[in-house]
Motif scaffolding. Structure first.
Motif, PDB file in Angstrom:
ATOM      1  N   LEU A 819       1.036  -1.178   0.119  1.00  0.00           N
ATOM      2  CA  LEU A 819       0.218   0.271  -0.264  1.00  0.00           C
ATOM      3  C   LEU A 819       1.018   1.259  -0.187  1.00  0.00           C
ATOM      4  O   LEU A 819       0.371   2.162  -0.063  1.00  0.00           O
ATOM      5  N   LYS A 820       2.058   1.171   0.345  1.00  0.00           N
ATOM      6  CA  LYS A 820       2.949   2.640  -0.125  1.00  0.00           C
ATOM      7  C   LYS A 820       3.377   3.061  -1.306  1.00  0.00           C
ATOM      8  O   LYS A 820       4.089   3.893  -1.511  1.00  0.00           O
ATOM      9  N   GLN A 821       2.536   2.026  -2.543  1.00  0.00           N
ATOM     10  CA  GLN A 821       3.304   2.502  -3.061  1.00  0.00           C
ATOM     11  C   GLN A 821       2.367   1.765  -4.186  1.00  0.00           C
ATOM     12  O   GLN A 821       1.566   1.677  -4.507  1.00  0.00           O
ATOM     13  N   PRO A 822       2.380   2.580  -6.177  1.00  0.00           N
ATOM     14  CA  PRO A 822       1.245   2.774  -6.963  1.00  0.00           C
ATOM     15  C   PRO A 822       1.184   0.404  -6.998  1.00  0.00           C
ATOM     16  O   PRO A 822       2.404  -0.033  -6.613  1.00  0.00           O
ATOM     17  N   ILE A 823       0.020   0.490  -7.271  1.00  0.00           N
ATOM     18  CA  ILE A 823      -0.682  -0.961  -7.213  1.00  0.00           C
ATOM     19  C   ILE A 823      -0.828  -1.793  -8.502  1.00  0.00           C
ATOM     20  O   ILE A 823      -1.783  -0.875  -9.407  1.00  0.00           O
ATOM     21  N   ARG A 824       0.106  -2.197  -9.378  1.00  0.00           N
ATOM     22  CA  ARG A 824      -0.505  -2.826 -10.437  1.00  0.00           C
ATOM     23  C   ARG A 824      -1.113  -4.315 -10.111  1.00  0.00           C
ATOM     24  O   ARG A 824      -0.665  -5.160 -10.166  1.00  0.00           O
ATOM     25  N   ILE A 825      -2.760  -3.778 -11.229  1.00  0.00           N
ATOM     26  CA  ILE A 825      -3.543  -4.900 -10.947  1.00  0.00           C
ATOM     27  C   ILE A 825      -3.274  -5.608 -12.348  1.00  0.00           C
ATOM     28  O   ILE A 825      -3.260  -4.291 -13.391  1.00  0.00           O
ATOM     29  N   THR A 826      -3.188  -7.095 -12.721  1.00  0.00           N
ATOM     30  CA  THR A 826      -3.988  -7.458 -13.549  1.00  0.00           C
ATOM     31  C   THR A 826      -4.253  -9.234 -13.521  1.00  0.00           C
ATOM     32  O   THR A 826      -4.499  -9.576 -13.282  1.00  0.00           O
ATOM     33  N   LEU A 827      -5.093  -8.769 -14.833  1.00  0.00           N
ATOM     34  CA  LEU A 827      -5.871 -10.109 -14.772  1.00  0.00           C
ATOM     35  C   LEU A 827      -5.732 -10.991 -16.304  1.00  0.00           C
ATOM     36  O   LEU A 827      -5.726 -10.366 -17.736  1.00  0.00           O
TER      37      LEU A 827
END
Length: 981
Positions: A819-827
């Motif tokens: 949660l301390k950085q941008p998060i890459r979400i991949t489906l």
């Protein structure tokens, strides 16, 4: 894809040459009848046999659930008069078992009585028993209480589901099976299930289908049956594959979509468009069809789905109020032709090659059907311009309208002694009348007449006319059709049998009706509609009808087997319908008692967390929820609520917010202290769940449900729209995990778009979520639907695998480091048929740790509209409270025998709600199609005073509400009578 069939039909229907949307090869076979039923209903690969006779099935779709039972006879007779010989119906589950275990087959739900009327009128019936129906009906027909059965999954081999299906079938199927044709009833075909993804025709893909089949057979199913449907499309002939040598049964369409549920009334061109599509079926070897719908009707009460409100007019041949549209006459012409020549059409093979040189114009197309009983050659003008056709052996030419399919009959035996050698003139119908056979020819004045007969035995011309020529065993009617205000009659005799030819214009055939009584056929010509025929001794009485807005002086002629009688000349008396009916002074009473700081919740359902609508057994579109809030400090708070539909929030009796529950949260300004929160919820119809397979509990939930959060500050919800897509070669790509993101291989993806070009495919979908706000303890991503399976990765690590389209799911991220950085979400999405991708919005919730609101009470329903106390006179100053409210008034209806005035309640300037007339719920408003007001069935009106009650969920006042006329749907009856031989 088939799962999403009805989401794309509106697009499909906008294309004239539309294709069936079921792209997979669908079995269109039919299970044969049992030995006991075969003598009554049977088939071979060329056609149906009913009671041993070749029979073309011309079927009209309607739902008895959408028509008051006192109007069943009227609507069915209108169907019969259009030449139909069959009706097709659904037996909608939640119409008969709305409350669990309480089965209702009485009154408007008396299926047995409906089938008895069908049988009395000499119509056959195709019954589609479900348990799923679609039909733009609430939840596709599933009772709401099914949502709350643990472990229940619909439309698959699932013990809880099959248990309740069996219980419903135990009540339903005996009614249907007692009415099978071999038991003296009208039922000739039965459909199990409806538009399932897997099993169509005779395909039995799994134990669920086998269970339905075994259950039905064990309970006495004997007539032919099939699964799901046959050839559903707006133009079924396009991919008809009529000459499939593997098909052991006739070609039939159970849903020939005629117009659409988004339309009210007739639209210019509907009649010619669907006329052509019908004749294409007939010309190519189809053995029958069912128009869905021939009469649409009304979604009374709370039966509408989310695409409709009260009206289900469908733009149909017979309107919502029983009026007749131009398309009705197109259907009538095709029906009587197909039935007149059913001996050919139900026992024919393709013989187009033999007749390919009948015409020379290459812009016209030839198809032909050959049978032991004769041939029919169909000349097709597929273009948009009228064309003339010169046929070999015919004097003169034919004029074919744009899109017209013109039938030419050859070598057809009318009687054992008379053959119709060539009919170059279009035949409307052939009617057997004792020792007279009447052939009705359709020819405009001045157009060529060309009918050629071959006879056996002596021939005598009864009519003396230069058009009718007798030359030995040859008889011809040739020349130009005369101008006449009545059908032109020509007759000849062979032995003691008369062949009568009636030549009519198209407008005259539109006003011509073929009716039967006590085994005899009668032809009535001149009336806009013919209803009942009553014969007593030597007297005949006929009910005819004229539209209210087109009352004209009309000669009406009766043709019996022995004579022609001028019945009457109806001189219009100029009957006028008033434009509206006066309403008495309005009264009102609040529907928001549950909003107050103090409210009686005795009998309410009490739960820790709120449950979706229907949990308390209520089946309406309204529900109240109450709880207590403890606010530590005054300020702005965000209330997060999962739900569906519309909502109004009240704090201590004061309305403070109105919002769509799908938004997920609202902001409230709350003072420190203890408060009563009341939430009123309402919806405008549940999804029909087309092609849905799986659990019901979390699909299209209405009201509020699940964990409710309250937290100071906000808002905390946002949509994630910045998605990218890269196609994968196959499912094995999943083994290697997500590829590195770059904008060369990944392309921008628009939410809801089809990423796979209507084909099976696999692909990666990715987005980057900005760094959450400082202090966030967790974030949650909510997916409403992916199409169809998804594996989810967070920063390259797999966190979830989800199966199923249109099923919501979530992932929660609570790792502090992540949660301390941008998060890459991949489906990684797997699509197995037609379109696929992320088909509904994805939301991000950053509320983190928040207080949970517990201690809920709920009660469904708008309250008791019949309660006599609490009503007050309404004036512009008298009602200042907000929230749902009841209003009532009264009006006087001057009912006159023989006059059908159609009235509608126009809820002008109202919000959302329901309307009752004399205690009958007319349905939901506002309407979603272009119709003004909700239809009041004429059988629900009283002569004299009538009560009108409106429940407006938004509390808007009825200052502009009217009861208005729909004169274009009204009609006037005339009784015509005569002595007959």
């Amino acid at each position: 894809m088939s799962k999403r069939l009805y989401l794309i039909l509106a697009i499909v229907l906008s294309v004239i040459n539309s294709k069936p949307v079921f792209s997979q090869a669908i079995n269109d076979h039919i299970f044969a009848a049992s030995a006991a039923a075969k003598p009554f209903i049977d088939f071979d690969s060329k056609g149906f046999l009913v009671n041993g006779k070749r029979t073309f099935i011309v079927s009209a779709g309607l739902e008895y659930a959408r028509v008051p039972h006192r109007l069943w006879y009227d609507r069915l007779l209108r169907i019969k008069r259009a030449g139909f010989n069959c009706i097709e119906i659904y037996t909608i589950w939640n119409f008969h078992e709305a409350q669990e275990g309480k089965f209702d087959f009485t009154g408007d739900r008396d299926l047995g009585a409906f089938l008895d009327i069908t049988n009395k009128l000499g119509l056959y019936a195709i019954v589609r028993v479900g348990p799923y129906y679609c039909a733009e009906w609430d939840s596709g027909g599933y009772p709401i209480w099914l949502k709350f059965k643990p472990g229940l999954r619909v439309r698959e081999h699932n013990a809880p589901f099959e248990k309740y299906v069996d219980r419903f079938f135990d009540h339903l199927l005996p009614i249907v099976f007692k009415k099978q044709i071999n038991k003296g009833g009208p039922v000739i075909l039965v459909q199990l299930e409806n538009e399932h993804n897997n099993g169509w025709g005779t395909v039995t893909p799994d134990a669920y289908f086998k269970h339905l089949q075994t259950k039905a057979l064990d309970m006495g199913l004997q007539v032919p049956y099939f699964f799901s449907g046959l050839h559903h499309a707006s133009d079924p002939a396009i991919n008809g594959n009529f000459n499939d040598p593997k098909r052991p049964n006739p070609w039939f369409s159970t849903e020939f979509w005629s117009v659409w549920y988004s339309q009210y009334g007739a639209k210019a061109g509907d009649d010619s468009l669907y006329d052509r599509r019908t004749w294409k079926i007939i010309a190519n070897g189809g053995n029958g069809y069912n128009y869905y719908m021939a009469h649409g009707g009304t979604n009374f009460g709370y039966t509408n789905n989310d695409e409709d409100a009260a009206s289900y007019d469908y733009g149909a041949a017979i309107g919502q109020a029983g009026d007749i549209r131009p398309i009705y006459h197109a259907f009538k012409r095709a029906a009587w032709f197909a039935r007149s020549f059913q001996d050919v059409l139900e026992n024919s093979t393709n013989d187009s090659t033999t007749y390919r040189n009948l015409i020379t114009d290459t812009a016209l197309k030839i198809t032909a059907r050959k049978s032991p009983d004769g041939d029919i050659v169909f000349i097709d003008n597929p273009g948009k311009k009228a064309l003339t056709a010169k046929l070999q052996g015919m004097d003169g030419t034919l004029l074919l309208a744009p899109g017209e399919v013109y039938p030419v009959v050859h070598h057809f035996n009318i009687t054992p002694y008379v053959m119709l050698n060539w009919a170059y003139t279009r035949i409307f119908a052939i009617v057997k009348q004792d020792k007279t056979t009447t052939l009705i020819a359709d020819a405009e004045p001045g157009s060529p007449l060309s009918l050629q007969f071959l006879t056996k035995g002596n021939v005598t011309a009864v009519t003396q006319s230069w058009l009718l020529k007798v030359n030995g065993n040859q008889v011809s009617l040739t020349g130009l059709a005369p101008v006449s205000n009545k059908p032109s009659e020509y007759s000849f005799k062979t032995g003691d049998h008369t062949i009568r030819i009636l030549v009519m214009s198209r407008s005259q055939t539109d006003r011509t009706w073929i009716a039967d009584n006590k085994g005899q056929n009668y032809i009535i010509s001149g009336a806009a509609y013919t209803g009942d025929i009553v014969i007593k001794d030597k007297s005949i009485s006929i009910t005819t009808e004229q539209p209210l807005t087109r009352q004209v002086a009309a000669d009406t002629w009766l043709y019996t087997a022995k004579e022609v009688i001028l019945l009457n000349k109806n001189n219009s008396s100029g009957i006028q319908q008033p434009a509206s009916l006066a309403l008495s002074k309005w009264e009102y009473k609040t529907g928001a008692h549950a909003a107050g700081k103090i409210a009686n919740t005795t009998g309410w359902l009490k739960t820790k967390l709120p449950l979706q609508m229907g949990a308390d057994g209520d089946i309406t579109a309204d529900a109240w929820y109450r709880t207590t809030l403890n606010i530590p400090t005054t300020g702005k708070y965000t209330l997060q609520v999962k739900g569906g539909g519309r909502a109004q929030a009240y704090i201590d009796g004061k309305q403070i917010a109105m919002w769509q529950l799908s938004a997920g949260e609202i902001t409230l300004h709350l003072k420190k202290g203890r408060h009563k929160l009341a939430v009123f919820t309402a919806h405008d119809g549940r999804d029909k769940l087309a092609a849905y397979v799986g659990p019901l509990n979390n699909v299209d939930r209405k009201g509020i449900y699940g964990t409710v959060y309250l937290k100071k500050g906000g808002p905390y919800l946002s949509n994630i729209n910045n998605w990218y897509f890269e196609k994968a070669a196959n499912r094995d790509a999943l083994k290697n995990g997500p590829p590195q993101f770059d904008t060369v291989s990944f392309k921008k993806y628009k939410m809801g778009a089809d990423a796979f070009n209507l084909k099976q495919g696999f692909g990666w979908f990715t987005t980057l979520i900005p760094k959450p706000a400082t202090g966030a303890s967790k974030v949650t991503l909510s997916f409403k639907s992916v199409d169809e399976n998804a594996t989810v990765f967070v920063n390259g690590q797999q966190v979830k695998h989800h199966e199923g389209w249109n099923i919501p799911f979530e992932i929660t991220i609570s790792d502090a480091a992540v949660l301390k950085q941008p998060i890459r979400i991949t489906l990684f999405i797997e699509n197995y048929s037609n379109e696929g991708g992320i088909d509904q919005p994805v939301s991000l919730n950053t509320i983190g740790n928040a207080a949970t609101v517990t201690g809920w009470a709920m009660q469904g329903g708008p309250g008791n509209l019949n309660q006599t106390i609490g009503w007050q006179k309404l004036s512009t100053q008298s009602r200042t409270a907000t929230g749902p409210c009841f209003y009532r008034s009264a009006f006087i209806a001057n009912l006159v025998a023989g006059q059908t005035f159609i009235w509608r309640v126009d809820p002008k300037n109202m919000g959302h709600g329901s309307i009752w007339v004399n205690g009958h719920n007319l349905g939901r408003y506002p309407e979603k199609i272009a119709v003004t007001g909700l239809y009041i069935p004429e059988c629900w009106l009283n002569k004299g005073s009538n009560q009108l009650v409106i429940y407006d969920e938004d509390g808007k006042q009825p200052t502009a509400v009217q009861v208005i006329a729909e004169p274009t749907a009204g009609r006037v009856e005339y009784q015509l009578s005569s002595e007959i031989k």
